[in-house]
Design an enzyme around this catalytic site. Structure first.
Site, PDB file in Angstrom:
ATOM      1  N   ARG A 115      72.892  -4.723  74.094  1.00 45.15           N
ATOM      2  CA  ARG A 115      73.277  -4.929  72.691  1.00 45.15           C
ATOM      3  C   ARG A 115      73.124  -3.621  71.909  1.00 45.15           C
ATOM      4  O   ARG A 115      73.951  -3.281  71.070  1.00 45.15           O
ATOM      5  CB  ARG A 115      72.418  -6.035  72.051  1.00 45.15           C
ATOM      6  CG  ARG A 115      72.684  -6.205  70.548  1.00 45.15           C
ATOM      7  CD  ARG A 115      71.916  -7.374  69.935  1.00 45.15           C
ATOM      8  NE  ARG A 115      72.178  -7.491  68.499  1.00 45.15           N
ATOM      9  CZ  ARG A 115      71.714  -8.471  67.739  1.00 45.15           C
ATOM     10  NH1 ARG A 115      70.983  -9.433  68.247  1.00 45.15           N
ATOM     11  NH2 ARG A 115      71.999  -8.510  66.447  1.00 45.15           N
ATOM     12  N   HIS A 136      83.038 -16.406  63.617  1.00 42.59           N
ATOM     13  CA  HIS A 136      82.577 -15.269  62.806  1.00 42.59           C
ATOM     14  C   HIS A 136      83.736 -14.638  62.045  1.00 42.59           C
ATOM     15  O   HIS A 136      83.791 -13.407  61.863  1.00 42.59           O
ATOM     16  CB  HIS A 136      81.874 -14.206  63.695  1.00 42.59           C
ATOM     17  CG  HIS A 136      80.547 -14.658  64.235  1.00 42.59           C
ATOM     18  ND1 HIS A 136      79.704 -13.838  64.956  1.00 42.59           N
ATOM     19  CD2 HIS A 136      79.905 -15.849  64.146  1.00 42.59           C
ATOM     20  CE1 HIS A 136      78.608 -14.498  65.291  1.00 42.59           C
ATOM     21  NE2 HIS A 136      78.714 -15.727  64.815  1.00 42.59           N
ATOM     22  N   TYR A 183      80.382 -12.701  58.329  1.00 41.97           N
ATOM     23  CA  TYR A 183      80.805 -11.729  59.348  1.00 41.97           C
ATOM     24  C   TYR A 183      82.120 -11.025  58.985  1.00 41.97           C
ATOM     25  O   TYR A 183      82.450 -10.004  59.590  1.00 41.97           O
ATOM     26  CB  TYR A 183      80.936 -12.403  60.722  1.00 41.97           C
ATOM     27  CG  TYR A 183      79.600 -12.532  61.428  1.00 41.97           C
ATOM     28  CD1 TYR A 183      79.096 -11.491  62.198  1.00 41.97           C
ATOM     29  CD2 TYR A 183      78.828 -13.683  61.312  1.00 41.97           C
ATOM     30  CE1 TYR A 183      77.873 -11.591  62.842  1.00 41.97           C
ATOM     31  CE2 TYR A 183      77.601 -13.798  61.952  1.00 41.97           C
ATOM     32  CZ  TYR A 183      77.134 -12.744  62.713  1.00 41.97           C
ATOM     33  OH  TYR A 183      75.917 -12.840  63.341  1.00 41.97           O
ATOM     34  N   ASP A 207      76.132 -21.402  64.759  1.00 43.34           N
ATOM     35  CA  ASP A 207      75.287 -21.904  63.671  1.00 43.34           C
ATOM     36  C   ASP A 207      75.564 -21.221  62.325  1.00 43.34           C
ATOM     37  O   ASP A 207      74.871 -21.491  61.351  1.00 43.34           O
ATOM     38  CB  ASP A 207      73.807 -21.727  64.032  1.00 43.34           C
ATOM     39  CG  ASP A 207      73.435 -20.262  64.208  1.00 43.34           C
ATOM     40  OD1 ASP A 207      74.318 -19.390  64.113  1.00 43.34           O
ATOM     41  OD2 ASP A 207      72.254 -19.977  64.456  1.00 43.34           O
ATOM     42  N   ASN A 257      77.552 -15.900  72.612  1.00 40.61           N
ATOM     43  CA  ASN A 257      78.472 -14.981  71.927  1.00 40.61           C
ATOM     44  C   ASN A 257      79.157 -14.054  72.918  1.00 40.61           C
ATOM     45  O   ASN A 257      78.649 -13.864  74.021  1.00 40.61           O
ATOM     46  CB  ASN A 257      77.678 -14.126  70.920  1.00 40.61           C
ATOM     47  CG  ASN A 257      77.528 -14.819  69.591  1.00 40.61           C
ATOM     48  OD1 ASN A 257      78.431 -15.511  69.157  1.00 40.61           O
ATOM     49  ND2 ASN A 257      76.396 -14.617  68.932  1.00 40.61           N
ATOM     50  N   ARG A 279      70.295  -3.084  64.670  1.00 45.81           N
ATOM     51  CA  ARG A 279      69.713  -4.431  64.711  1.00 45.81           C
ATOM     52  C   ARG A 279      69.009  -4.712  66.053  1.00 45.81           C
ATOM     53  O   ARG A 279      67.960  -5.335  66.075  1.00 45.81           O
ATOM     54  CB  ARG A 279      70.835  -5.449  64.455  1.00 45.81           C
ATOM     55  CG  ARG A 279      70.400  -6.886  64.451  1.00 45.81           C
ATOM     56  CD  ARG A 279      69.595  -7.246  63.224  1.00 45.81           C
ATOM     57  NE  ARG A 279      69.093  -8.609  63.285  1.00 45.81           N
ATOM     58  CZ  ARG A 279      67.954  -9.019  62.737  1.00 45.81           C
ATOM     59  NH1 ARG A 279      67.218  -8.184  62.036  1.00 45.81           N
ATOM     60  NH2 ARG A 279      67.567 -10.267  62.840  1.00 45.81           N
TER      61      ARG A 279
HETATM   62  C1  G6P Z   1      73.885 -15.866  63.576  1.00 43.42           C
HETATM   63  C2  G6P Z   1      75.141 -15.955  64.371  1.00 43.42           C
HETATM   64  C3  G6P Z   1      74.854 -15.724  65.820  1.00 43.42           C
HETATM   65  C4  G6P Z   1      74.200 -14.371  65.971  1.00 43.42           C
HETATM   66  C5  G6P Z   1      72.947 -14.286  65.134  1.00 43.42           C
HETATM   67  C6  G6P Z   1      72.407 -12.889  65.150  1.00 43.42           C
HETATM   68  O1  G6P Z   1      73.036 -16.919  63.904  1.00 43.42           O
HETATM   69  O2  G6P Z   1      75.800 -17.176  64.237  1.00 43.42           O
HETATM   70  O3  G6P Z   1      76.036 -15.797  66.540  1.00 43.42           O
HETATM   71  O4  G6P Z   1      73.895 -14.102  67.330  1.00 43.42           O
HETATM   72  O5  G6P Z   1      73.229 -14.640  63.817  1.00 43.42           O
HETATM   73  O6  G6P Z   1      71.147 -12.855  64.623  1.00 43.42           O
HETATM   74  P1  G6P Z   1      70.121 -11.710  64.994  1.00 43.42           P
HETATM   75  O7  G6P Z   1      68.944 -12.082  64.214  1.00 43.42           O
HETATM   76  O8  G6P Z   1      69.970 -11.758  66.498  1.00 43.42           O
HETATM   77  O9  G6P Z   1      70.772 -10.433  64.551  1.00 43.42           O
HETATM   78 MN    MN Z   2      77.452 -17.261  65.791  1.00 48.39          MN
END
Ligand code: G6P
Ligand code: MN
Length: 436
Positions: A92, A198, A258, A169, A146, A278
């Protein structure tokens, strides 16, 4: 009835939230066994230790298993909750940093980072679905993996008859934000939303207690006050602030946060740190906490500081499982083939729209209105780019991958698309299929 749940990607920091949500509904959704499945055995074992602790703290008698063997994980289970992350946080980090090096958006699911992750996930996820088909062909897969549109499109092509529900979500997260910011109650809102994953917009938000669409007043409140970001971690607070700014520029429909990556990539790149993204925040935060909690449990100290919460992620997945089990016909935004639901969008697009979930599975709602040109144009380019990427995967085609990268709306020209693609090929190695 009681159920056997397999959490694929069990080592994820989201796993405790799913457990705690499920326990809140233990009367309606009785679980007698949880299996954590992960290819990363160390992370999986860490999570087993934490889950075992949480179950004992809640005085729950649930069998808990951690395994990296798909046969043990899937045989005879009733539900598979999938949240796998192929390549983990380490990859990532590269998804985010490689595009940023070229001045482009670097993000896990959007832009070229999302495409790089998509290439990895298509390979890892289809392999896992192959195993699932071998062992419990009857289990429902509730999938969060994802990047969701790409995953859904891939699975639809390779396993057209699989019992899978693709969900994200984010819409529930947005609706919870409306609760926190303006005092709405999510249970009273019947929302109509359309888009890709998204990448979508609310069309209306009907409040049953008021008997009308409250989206106009919500938009007005956002314009005046912005969102309440109290207690929200800084990255997400930043996102909600950008979202409020976006709504001031595009004030007609509440939109998915997004879209910031496609509509305002300039602002995103400007505020990004190309050496600390992130992924770094999560490795230094959520993932470090896992290690610390494991140490506390093993050394039997500071146990009262182990703090996990039931959040949107778990809420959505558990509510969906219950809607299937109890044939509740609850309404969720889900990712499904369009097939006319959005009448003026190509039928073979995979879209995110309201659906009912019941014992039969998913019943999508036909929107019965044409979407405006602005949204349609953005979505069409995105659908085409994502489809080209899926083609590239199945056909091992470098050319299709390059077309996908070039068409991505965060990319200004083919030169940079090619440079980023070549960097990603080198960085991903065997995580990607070989592109010729
Ligand atoms: C939301 C999105 C997810 C994503 C996540 C990232 O829940 O719907 O698809 O993976 O945010 O969150 P993070 O805290 O991992 O950056
Ligand atoms: Mn998502």
């Amino acid at each position: 009835m009681s159920y056997v749940i397999t959490i694929a990607g069990g080592g994820s920091g989201h796993t405790p939230g799913i457990l705690l949500t499920a326990l809140r509904y233990r009367k309606e959704f009785l679980i007698n066994e949880i299996r954590l499945y992960d290819t990363d055995e160390v992370r999986n074992e860490d999570m087993r230790i934490i889950m075992d602790f949480l179950l004992k703290r809640e005085h729950e008698d649930v069998k808990l298993v951690a395994t990296s063997d798909p046969k043990d994980a899937f045989t005879g289970c009733d539900f598979i909750f999938s949240q796998i992350r192929v390549g983990g946080m380490e990859m990532r980090e590269l998804d985010e940093k490689i595009p940023l090096k070229y001045g482009l958006v670097g993000q896990e699911t959007c832009g070229l980072g999302g495409f790089a992750y998509g290439m990895r996930t298509m390979k890892g996820f289809t392999e896992m679905v192959g195993f699932i088909q071998q062992y419990p062909p009857d289990a429902w897969i509730l999938n969060y993996t994802n990047p969701e549109t790409i995953v859904s499109e891939t699975v639809r092509r390779q396993f057209p008859n699989i019992k899978i529900i693709n969900a994200c979500d984010m819409t529930i997260g947005i609706e919870m934000l409306l609760e926190r910011s303006f005092g709405y109650d999510r249970k009273n809102l019947v929302a109509t939303y359309y888009g890709l994953n998204h990448f979508g917009w609310y069309h209306d938000i009907y409040d049953v207690t008021k008997g009308r669409d409250v989206m106009p007043e919500i938009l007005e409140k956002i314009k005046q006050q912005g969102f309440n970001t109290e207690g929200t971690e800084p990255s997400w607070a930043h996102t909600w602030n950008i979202m409020a700014d976006m709504q001031r520029v595009f004030p007609d429909n509440l939109m998915n946060n997004y879209l910031q990556y496609y509509l305002f990539p300039d602002k995103i790149v400007e505020s990004a740190n190309p050496t600390y993204t992130r992924a770094n925040e999560i490795m230094d935060g959520r993932n470090k906490t896992i290690k610390e909690n494991v140490a506390k449990i093993q050394e039997n100290r500071d146990l009262d500081t182990i703090d996990y919460k039931s959040v949107a992620h778990g809420q959505y997945i558990v509510e969906m499982a219950m809607s299937i089990i109890h044939n509740q016909n609850k309404r969720f935004m889900l990712i499904v083939p369009n097939m006319g639901a959005i009448p003026n969008l190509r039928p073979d697009a995979v879209v995110e729209i309201p659906c009912y979930v019941n014992a039969k599975g998913v019943e999508p709602i036909s929107l019965r209105f044409d979407i405006p040109d602005f949204q349609k144009g953005l979505m069409e380019a995105q659908v085409a780019a994502e489809k080209l990427l899926v083609d590239a995967f199945f056909e091992n085609s470098y050319q299709k991958a390059l077309e996908a990268f070039t068409l991505n709306q965060t990319v200004p020209n083919a030169t940079v698309a090619k440079n980023v693609l070549d960097d990603f090929i080198a960085a991903n190695g065997d995580y990607w299929v070989n592109l010729k």
